[in-house]
Design a protein around this motif. Structure first.
Motif, PDB file in Angstrom:
ATOM      1  N   ALA A   1     -11.359 -10.753   1.807  1.00  0.00           N
ATOM      2  CA  ALA A   1     -10.246 -10.734   2.755  1.00  0.00           C
ATOM      3  C   ALA A   1     -10.552 -11.828   3.762  1.00  0.00           C
ATOM      4  N   GLY A   2      -9.819 -12.930   3.700  1.00  0.00           N
ATOM      5  CA  GLY A   2     -10.149 -14.081   4.525  1.00  0.00           C
ATOM      6  C   GLY A   2     -11.529 -14.567   4.133  1.00  0.00           C
ATOM      7  N   GLU A   3     -12.437 -14.642   5.120  1.00  0.00           N
ATOM      8  CA  GLU A   3     -13.784 -15.121   4.838  1.00  0.00           C
ATOM      9  C   GLU A   3     -14.716 -13.982   4.441  1.00  0.00           C
ATOM     10  N   ARG A   4     -14.240 -12.769   4.700  1.00  0.00           N
ATOM     11  CA  ARG A   4     -15.122 -11.620   4.574  1.00  0.00           C
ATOM     12  C   ARG A   4     -15.150 -11.099   3.132  1.00  0.00           C
ATOM     13  N   ASP A   5     -16.340 -10.936   2.582  1.00  0.00           N
ATOM     14  CA  ASP A   5     -16.469 -10.417   1.224  1.00  0.00           C
ATOM     15  C   ASP A   5     -16.365  -8.896   1.254  1.00  0.00           C
ATOM     16  N   LEU A   6     -15.368  -8.353   0.553  1.00  0.00           N
ATOM     17  CA  LEU A   6     -15.169  -6.898   0.559  1.00  0.00           C
ATOM     18  C   LEU A   6     -15.608  -6.263  -0.753  1.00  0.00           C
ATOM     19  N   THR A   7     -16.262  -7.050  -1.631  1.00  0.00           N
ATOM     20  CA  THR A   7     -16.721  -6.473  -2.893  1.00  0.00           C
ATOM     21  C   THR A   7     -17.734  -5.374  -2.590  1.00  0.00           C
ATOM     22  N   GLY A   8     -17.480  -4.185  -3.087  1.00  0.00           N
ATOM     23  CA  GLY A   8     -18.424  -3.096  -2.886  1.00  0.00           C
ATOM     24  C   GLY A   8     -18.427  -2.509  -1.489  1.00  0.00           C
ATOM     25  N   ALA A   9     -17.482  -2.902  -0.630  1.00  0.00           N
ATOM     26  CA  ALA A   9     -17.416  -2.316   0.710  1.00  0.00           C
ATOM     27  C   ALA A   9     -16.855  -0.899   0.623  1.00  0.00           C
ATOM     28  N   SER A  10     -17.156  -0.083   1.635  1.00  0.00           N
ATOM     29  CA  SER A  10     -16.661   1.291   1.641  1.00  0.00           C
ATOM     30  C   SER A  10     -15.198   1.282   2.089  1.00  0.00           C
TER      31      SER A  10
ATOM     32  N   GLU B  84     -14.838   0.459   5.750  1.00  0.00           N
ATOM     33  CA  GLU B  84     -14.998  -0.961   6.122  1.00  0.00           C
ATOM     34  C   GLU B  84     -13.739  -1.759   5.788  1.00  0.00           C
ATOM     35  N   ILE B  85     -13.116  -1.393   4.655  1.00  0.00           N
ATOM     36  CA  ILE B  85     -11.923  -2.133   4.240  1.00  0.00           C
ATOM     37  C   ILE B  85     -10.756  -1.822   5.187  1.00  0.00           C
ATOM     38  N   ILE B  86     -10.645  -0.569   5.594  1.00  0.00           N
ATOM     39  CA  ILE B  86      -9.627  -0.188   6.581  1.00  0.00           C
ATOM     40  C   ILE B  86      -9.843  -0.998   7.855  1.00  0.00           C
ATOM     41  N   GLU B  87     -11.108  -1.109   8.226  1.00  0.00           N
ATOM     42  CA  GLU B  87     -11.492  -1.840   9.433  1.00  0.00           C
ATOM     43  C   GLU B  87     -11.038  -3.302   9.380  1.00  0.00           C
ATOM     44  N   GLN B  88     -10.998  -3.869   8.173  1.00  0.00           N
ATOM     45  CA  GLN B  88     -10.594  -5.264   8.005  1.00  0.00           C
ATOM     46  C   GLN B  88      -9.075  -5.448   8.026  1.00  0.00           C
ATOM     47  N   GLY B  89      -8.337  -4.384   8.306  1.00  0.00           N
ATOM     48  CA  GLY B  89      -6.891  -4.507   8.426  1.00  0.00           C
ATOM     49  C   GLY B  89      -6.148  -4.438   7.111  1.00  0.00           C
ATOM     50  N   VAL B  90      -6.753  -3.779   6.127  1.00  0.00           N
ATOM     51  CA  VAL B  90      -6.054  -3.582   4.853  1.00  0.00           C
ATOM     52  C   VAL B  90      -5.409  -2.201   4.881  1.00  0.00           C
ATOM     53  N   SER B  91      -4.088  -2.153   4.753  1.00  0.00           N
ATOM     54  CA  SER B  91      -3.387  -0.881   4.671  1.00  0.00           C
ATOM     55  C   SER B  91      -3.048  -0.599   3.219  1.00  0.00           C
ATOM     56  N   TYR B  92      -2.952   0.664   2.901  1.00  0.00           N
ATOM     57  CA  TYR B  92      -2.764   1.034   1.495  1.00  0.00           C
ATOM     58  C   TYR B  92      -1.757   2.170   1.413  1.00  0.00           C
ATOM     59  N   VAL B  93      -0.699   1.932   0.662  1.00  0.00           N
ATOM     60  CA  VAL B  93       0.276   2.991   0.383  1.00  0.00           C
ATOM     61  C   VAL B  93       0.013   3.427  -1.051  1.00  0.00           C
ATOM     62  N   PRO B  94      -0.685   4.542  -1.250  1.00  0.00           N
ATOM     63  CA  PRO B  94      -1.126   4.872  -2.601  1.00  0.00           C
ATOM     64  C   PRO B  94       0.020   5.422  -3.459  1.00  0.00           C
ATOM     65  N   GLU B  95      -0.198   5.287  -4.764  1.00  0.00           N
ATOM     66  CA  GLU B  95       0.780   5.717  -5.743  1.00  0.00           C
ATOM     67  C   GLU B  95       1.041   7.222  -5.645  1.00  0.00           C
ATOM     68  N   GLU B  96      -0.036   7.998  -5.539  1.00  0.00           N
ATOM     69  CA  GLU B  96       0.103   9.457  -5.469  1.00  0.00           C
ATOM     70  C   GLU B  96       0.090   9.841  -4.003  1.00  0.00           C
ATOM     71  N   ARG B  97       1.288   9.848  -3.370  1.00  0.00           N
ATOM     72  CA  ARG B  97       1.234  10.021  -1.920  1.00  0.00           C
ATOM     73  C   ARG B  97       0.809  11.412  -1.516  1.00  0.00           C
ATOM     74  N   MET B  98       1.186  12.431  -2.290  1.00  0.00           N
ATOM     75  CA  MET B  98       0.798  13.781  -1.905  1.00  0.00           C
ATOM     76  C   MET B  98      -0.674  14.050  -2.182  1.00  0.00           C
ATOM     77  N   GLU B  99      -1.218  13.426  -3.249  1.00  0.00           N
ATOM     78  CA  GLU B  99      -2.608  13.703  -3.607  1.00  0.00           C
ATOM     79  C   GLU B  99      -3.568  12.828  -2.819  1.00  0.00           C
ATOM     80  N   ASP B 100      -3.226  11.544  -2.659  1.00  0.00           N
ATOM     81  CA  ASP B 100      -4.168  10.607  -2.063  1.00  0.00           C
ATOM     82  C   ASP B 100      -3.800  10.198  -0.640  1.00  0.00           C
ATOM     83  N   GLY B 101      -2.515  10.213  -0.330  1.00  0.00           N
ATOM     84  CA  GLY B 101      -2.099   9.625   0.935  1.00  0.00           C
ATOM     85  C   GLY B 101      -2.003  10.614   2.074  1.00  0.00           C
ATOM     86  N   MET B 102      -1.847  11.877   1.741  1.00  0.00           N
ATOM     87  CA  MET B 102      -1.585  12.876   2.771  1.00  0.00           C
ATOM     88  C   MET B 102      -2.427  14.112   2.481  1.00  0.00           C
TER      89      MET B 102
END
Lengths: 538, 377
Positions: A348-357, A360-378
């Motif tokens: 993400a930009g200069e930052r290597d996110l391979t294998g990040a938790s 940490e990825i949330i911290e880098q400003g990555v938002s995620y709208v998951p496919e299974e919203r009831m199971e994974d998102g809420m």
């Protein structure tokens, strides 16, 4: 009935069909036609909801009648009544003018009604013939008569042009083929009237065309067909009449040549639709997310991603098209740290996110709208307010010194409920009591309130009605205009085409090709989605 | 009835709270039939039960003393359940807490009580937590079923206790007298938890009630509690939200064990003033590690609900002993009666939940319809 249908050649069968259509009360399968089926004044109540309110609906032999409506309009309820899964409080069902009682799917099958469910009701580990025979009495008592079943399946396959091998295992079949098995299953049980519940939702454009050929032939043969959908183009293409339901009531019943897509859409939502979201010119310079040769395993432990590479830039929507189950889930999860990357890198930009938790990825400003919203998102037992802080509970102002700050949490939820127009009794209502569209709004509200740099949106409008879909599209377009980089993973080709700047097609975990959205045509994308590489790529 | 409850939400609430008590009464009703089979008059028998539990200041005090470890264990069980793990290891964790706190008391016999009592209780808390953290760790990182591992940890704790009380920690007096009863020396009287009234009632009961309030605050008012509940409700969504799921599983079982350990420490310092064994865990724990699970369920897995639930169970245990003495019915009758209460309460709770779901669905759909009407589109 069997006597009417000796084994015949393909050539003969065509003559026979034409002859029968004109002169016979029987279908090619040898079963009697249902010349009319009428539902009159159907009323079905659920606690607090009037799902069907005096609904009249009918279908005749040789026509395809579309049943249109948004989620929750009462389409499924009406069809469940017809198929004997629900008992209506009022109203009656007439077949060929005679009132019938349909108290179970068994009664429905007896009456010649078949239903093709959106989610196939097949046992993957059994063969086609075994699936067809499942639940039916055998002519040989305790022993199976699969040879007879196979022969009959072949016979039906030939009569209806549904190519399928009776001895193949269902798990070996592609989705389109499985659907054919479902249709043959219904025909085998003597269905004269077929209910098709969103039959195209899982198919590639090519498979849809094949299905439509079959359905047109069935119409000519004298079957009565009911087509449930919310895809307006398909309804216009293949149906002869259309009934639109809204809030459990019939708001329109017209021959197809009397309506346009626009008028249908208006009837469904009860208001004018907004125009397609305008795409503004945006700066698309900075690469916000870069994948290089990313490999990841699927749930079975075999590679689900085969060296995926792409750049995602600020201010663009990159569409990932593909038939479901081709690595979309693995891709979204790998980017968000929810699936181990076995090879390759994510930056993400200069930052290597391979294998990040994930944190940490949330911290880098990555938002995620998951496919299974009831199971994974809420967390569905949690309240609206609790869910809105799910990913930021440890940050001020939502908590200080380890204690939750309820004032800040309620302010946040009240603001977001208002801003995203979420319909909920209160911020303290458990999320499980909200409708799908409102849950998706909540999810978007939470993910966007963080001012993300990158959004990974997986199937963001799946299962949503037109109004909510429109809203989600608008929100994504607005985010793009603000310079957010958006990865849109969707199985809905129309959605991909409408929103994306560039489109990549994923097939069996590989990127088959990239097309500019301006130049993309569905035919070409369909081929890529089916795994056929463009000539230039070879 | 449903419609009536929807129109009168307060009655609905009250009924829900009363339901476990009504279920208990129903269980006692079945128990009455059993008593008649023993040719015992149920009215007299239950009179004895009530008198045994509430008949005098001493009886009430005994009930409260009995309720104290049940409450603390139930708090531990609440945390585990809310975190999505099941802790059957209360017995072992209780034993560990008791042993560790006893050791503190025996090691510093001459130190003042105001130092040693808090230290010992804290060490008991940590020891129980350690014993709970082991199955938590195995569950979180190696997917070992925590029901099996906590039960096995019970067995290890009991045999460890038997060894320690027979050899290294045995009361020197027992060695001299060669009677070798497996128990430690009595702890210094300076370490006795203060009595609240001139009965057996000790400060531990008050501590347990304070602990219940703290657990409530912890689970519903802190970030860590929020995370534990999130993991318990939906591990996959929690992982998505950036919560470290394995760490919170370990934490939930460790805290669960810690409250069981505290229960053990309070039993030693408040009641027995020494550690002893009859070879099984029950001799010292009185099965509090198991009964606490029932209490937690009875209190609907809510720390504050566990307070009245533990009191009721304490009363049942104390009163039943009196009943048995008075009526001369077999001791197994008391066990059967206990079992009946559990079955009735758990079934009633299941029924209550099902009814509540249906009513909620109705109320919510009505609310939604009215709220949709208000929102302009």
């Amino acid at each position: 009935m069997r006597g009417h249908c000796p084994r015949i050649s393909a050539q003969e069968s065509i003559f026979r069909i034409q002859f029968m259509v004109e002169n016979s009360e029987f279908l090619p399968s040898g079963k009697p036609k249902i010349s009319t089926m009428e539902m009159r004044g159907i009323v079905k109540r659920f606690p607090g909801v009037l799902a069907n309110d005096q609904v009249d609906f009918d279908v005749q032999s040789g026509e395809m009648h579309a049943l249109l409506g948004e989620n929750g309009a009462g389409k499924s309820t009406l069809m469940r009544v017809l198929y004997g899964l629900y008992q209506p409080e009022e109203g009656e069902i007439l077949i060929d003018g005679t009132p019938v009682k349909i108290e179970s799917p068994h009664d429905a099958i007896e009456a010649g009604i078949g239903m093709i469910h959106q989610h196939f009701m097949l046992v993957p580990t059994l063969t086609v013939a075994e699936n067809v025979a499942l639940g039916l009495p055998s002519t040989r008592g305790a022993l199976t008569d699969l040879d007879n079943v196979s022969a009959r399946v072949l016979e039906l396959a030939e009569l209806y042009g549904l190519q399928v091998d009776p001895d193949a295992y269902v798990w070996q079949l592609a989705v389109g083929q499985q659907q054919r098995v479902e249709i043959i299953k219904a025909l085998y049980r003597g269905a004269a009237l077929l209910i098709l519940d969103e039959p195209t939702a899982v198919l590639t454009p090519q498979e849809v065309n094949e299905l439509f050929v079959t359905l047109r032939q069935m119409m000519v043969d004298g079957h009565a067909l009911i087509f449930i959908s919310h895809k307006l183009q398909e309804v216009m293409d293949i149906c002869s009449r259309v009934t639109v339901l809204r809030d459990g009531r019939v708001v329109g019943q017209e021959p197809i040549d009397q309506v346009t897509k626009g008028t249908l859409a208006q009837m469904m939502v009860g208001r004018e639709l907004q125009a397609k979201p305008e795409k503004e010119e945006t700066e698309q310079e900075n690469v916000r997310l870069a994948l290089r040769d990313v490999w990841a395993d699927n749930d079975l432990g075999t590679p689900g991603l085969h060296g995926v590479s792409f750049d995602l830039r600020a201010g663009e929507i990159l569409g990932v098209a593909g038939v479901s189950g081709n690595g979309q889930r693995e891709l979204a999860q790998a980017i968000n740290g929810l699936r181990d990357i076995t090879k390759g890198s994510v930056k993400a930009g200069e930052r290597d996110l391979t294998g990040a938790s994930p944190a940490e990825i949330i911290e880098q400003g990555v938002s995620y709208v998951p496919e299974e919203r009831m199971e994974d998102g809420m967390i569905k037992e949690f309240t609206v307010a609790e869910n809105l802080i799910l990913r930021e509970v440890n940050k001020p102002p939502f908590s200080r010194g380890g204690f939750l700050n309820f004032r800040a949490i309620s302010r946040q939820s009240e603001d977001l409920i208002k801003q995203f127009n979420v319909k909920t009794p209160s911020k303290d209502t458990p999320v499980k009591n909200l409708s799908g569209g409102n849950i998706q709004k909540l999810l978007l509200a939470r993910e966007l309130s963080r001012k993300p740099k990158v959004i990974v949106a997986a199937q963001p409008t799946r299962g949503l009605d037109i109004g909510a879909t429109e809203y989600v599209h608008q929100v994504l377009t607005d985010q793009r205009a603000e310079g957010t980089a958006i990865l849109l993973i969707s199985e809905d080709l129309d959605e991909i085409l409408a929103l994306s700047d560039r489109i990549i097609v994923i097939y069996e975990g590989e990127i088959m090709g990239e097309v500019d959205a301006g130049e993309a045509d569905p035919e070409q994308l369909g081929l890529l989605m089916a795994g056929v590489r463009s000539q230039t790529g070879e | 009835m449903q419609a009536f409850f929807i129109r009168h939400p307060k009655v609905w609430r009250a009924f829900d709270i009363l339901l476990p008590f009504l279920a208990t009464l129903a269980a006692l009703g079945v128990g009455a039939v059993m008593l008649m089979a023993f040719d015992a008059n149920p009215v007299v028998a239950y009179g004895a039960l009530l008198e045994g539990a509430f008949g005098s200041t001493n009886a009430i005090a005994d009930t409260l003393v009995k309720a104290t470890p049940l409450l603390l264990v139930a708090l531990g069980i609440c945390i585990a359940f809310r975190g999505g793990v099941i802790n059957i290891g209360g017995e072992g964790q209780l034993v560990l807490g008791a042993l560790a706190s006893t050791l503190v008391g025996l090691t510093f016999p001459d130190m003042p009580g105001y130092l040693i009592i808090p230290l010992a209780l804290f060490v008991g808390f940590l020891a129980g937590g350690f014993w709970g953290a082991i199955p938590g760790f195995l569950k979180a990182y190696f997917n070992v079923n925590e029901i099996l591992s906590t039960i096995m940890m019970n067995a290890i704790a009991v045999q460890g206790m038997n060894y320690l009380l027979k050899e290294p920690m045995i009361d020197p007096v027992q060695l001299e007298a060669a009677s070798r009863i497996p128990q430690t020396a009595r702890l210094s009287a300076a370490f006795d938890l203060p009595r609240l009234v001139p009965t057996r009632l000790h400060l531990g009961t008050a501590l347990a009630i304070i602990a219940a309030i703290l657990v409530f605050i912890f689970l519903w008012r802190t970030v860590v509690g929020y995370r534990i509940r999130a993991v318990g409700m939906n591990a996959s969504a929690s992982r998505y939200a950036g919560i470290n799921v394995p760490r919170n599983i370990v934490l939930a079982l460790a805290l669960s064990g810690a409250f069981c350990g505290l229960a053990g420490a309070i039993q030693v310092f408040g009641l027995h003033h020494r550690m002893f064994t009859d070879g099984s865990a029950t001799g010292f724990t009185g099965s509090a590690g198991f009964n606490g699970i029932v209490v937690a369920l009875f209190g609907q897995l809510h720390p504050l609900g566990a307070i009245p639930a533990s009191f009721l169970f304490g009363a049942l245990i104390v009163g039943a002993n009196k009943l048995q003495r008075v009526m001369q019915v077999p001791a197994s009758f008391i066990i059967a009666l206990n079992g009946l209460v559990v079955v009735f309460v758990v079934s009633a709770d299941y029924w209550r939940r099902r009814m509540a779901r249906r009513r909620e669905a109705e109320v919510v759909s009505e609310e939604l319809i009215s709220s949709e009407a208000e929102v302009p589109t």
